[in-house]
Enzyme design. Structure first.
Site, PDB file in Angstrom:
ATOM      1  N   ASP A 101      49.663  45.737  35.946  1.00 25.96           N
ATOM      2  CA  ASP A 101      49.543  44.285  35.858  1.00 25.96           C
ATOM      3  C   ASP A 101      48.303  43.779  36.582  1.00 25.96           C
ATOM      4  O   ASP A 101      48.081  44.098  37.755  1.00 25.96           O
ATOM      5  CB  ASP A 101      50.798  43.629  36.424  1.00 25.96           C
ATOM      6  CG  ASP A 101      52.051  44.076  35.677  1.00 25.96           C
ATOM      7  OD1 ASP A 101      51.973  44.218  34.452  1.00 25.96           O
ATOM      8  OD2 ASP A 101      53.088  44.298  36.333  1.00 25.96           O
ATOM      9  N   ASP A 144      44.479  46.006  41.464  1.00 21.76           N
ATOM     10  CA  ASP A 144      43.984  44.648  41.713  1.00 21.76           C
ATOM     11  C   ASP A 144      44.494  44.058  43.018  1.00 21.76           C
ATOM     12  O   ASP A 144      44.026  42.991  43.423  1.00 21.76           O
ATOM     13  CB  ASP A 144      44.446  43.722  40.581  1.00 21.76           C
ATOM     14  CG  ASP A 144      45.946  43.449  40.650  1.00 21.76           C
ATOM     15  OD1 ASP A 144      46.353  42.319  40.967  1.00 21.76           O
ATOM     16  OD2 ASP A 144      46.724  44.398  40.432  1.00 21.76           O
ATOM     17  N   ASP A 146      47.187  51.096  38.319  1.00 24.04           N
ATOM     18  CA  ASP A 146      48.164  50.019  38.352  1.00 24.04           C
ATOM     19  C   ASP A 146      48.117  49.373  36.967  1.00 24.04           C
ATOM     20  O   ASP A 146      47.172  49.584  36.202  1.00 24.04           O
ATOM     21  CB  ASP A 146      47.788  49.030  39.458  1.00 24.04           C
ATOM     22  CG  ASP A 146      48.737  47.851  39.523  1.00 24.04           C
ATOM     23  OD1 ASP A 146      49.957  48.072  39.504  1.00 24.04           O
ATOM     24  OD2 ASP A 146      48.240  46.704  39.579  1.00 24.04           O
TER      25      ASP A 146
END
Length: 239
Positions: A23, A196, A21
């Site tokens: 961001d 995250d 991922d």
């Protein structure tokens, strides 16, 4: 990743994929939200109204309730109005002023470790490709699965999403399509995924080796419950 685990993967003979991922995983910020803040700073949007709506959408994303089609129309409005040349020039400024200073050694080392091990690197992000393609390039990652945008007869983006958006369960669908283009299924490869957010639960559950990376509170709790590795890349960085 531990050495014995790496050695065990080598013995399988399967290609190894390192999926990231973007961001809050490889960057200590949200590139889509930051792009919106940046375009307001350079005078492309009404500051008060844009900030209100941008923060509202970001809160919906964190809560897992975002309508990505509505968000992408909103997020690309200023870009569509300005046109390709102005938008690309602004993005170069955005890279210099916002993104490159946020490309921190811990994240770069993680990427380079997988690259040095011969793993195939893929970014899988729910942010649109206009924002993220230059970021992937700066990270040296050719393979980008992002939200693709429809282009009109003039060749410029329309604000609509092309195909399946790479968000939530869509990340699994897009990865499966990527694997199929390479003649693979999930069983043919060994996959590690760093994320995250609990928004990425579907892909975290699908890969061989999920890693909760700078996880939000909900993902951290789930990772602890399931015994998934937790990696805090930015523990000493004030985002």
């Amino acid at each position: 990743m531990t050495t014995p685990e790496r050695q065990q993967q080598d013995k399988t003979g399967k290609p190894r994929l390192a999926l990231f991922d973007l961001d809050h995983t490889l960057l200590p910020l949200d590139s889509d939200h930051s792009w919106g803040v940046f375009t307001t700073r350079i005078g492309w949007t009404d500051p008060a109204e844009f900030e209100r709506r941008n923060d509202e959408f970001f809160a919906q994303y964190r809560a897992g309730t975002l309508d990505i089609h509505d968000y992408v129309r909103f997020a690309t409005d200023a870009v569509r109005q300005r046109g390709a040349a102005a938008a690309e020039a602004a993005h170069r400024q955005f890279m210099d002023e916002v993104i490159r200073p946020a490309m921190l050694p811990a994240a770069l080392d993680l990427v380079e470790g997988h690259r040095a091990a011969g793993d195939r690197l893929v970014i899988v992000t729910a942010t649109n490709a206009f924002v993220t393609r230059p970021i992937a390039d700066a990270l040296g990652i050719d393979e980008l699965i992002a939200v693709d945008l429809v282009r009109g007869d003039d060749g410029w983006i329309t604000g609509a999403i092309a195909g399946i958006p790479s968000a939530r369960e869509g990340k699994v669908d897009r990865m499966e399509a990527w694997l199929a283009r390479h003649g693979w299924t999930w069983d043919d490869v060994h996959t590690t995924f760093y994320s995250d957010s609990l928004n990425d639960l579907a892909l975290l559950e699908r890969v061989d080796h999920p890693v909760a990376t700078n996880p939000d509170a909900r993902l951290r709790a789930l990772a602890q419950e399931r015994g998934w590795p937790i990696l805090d890349l930015f523990a000493h960085h004030a985002a």
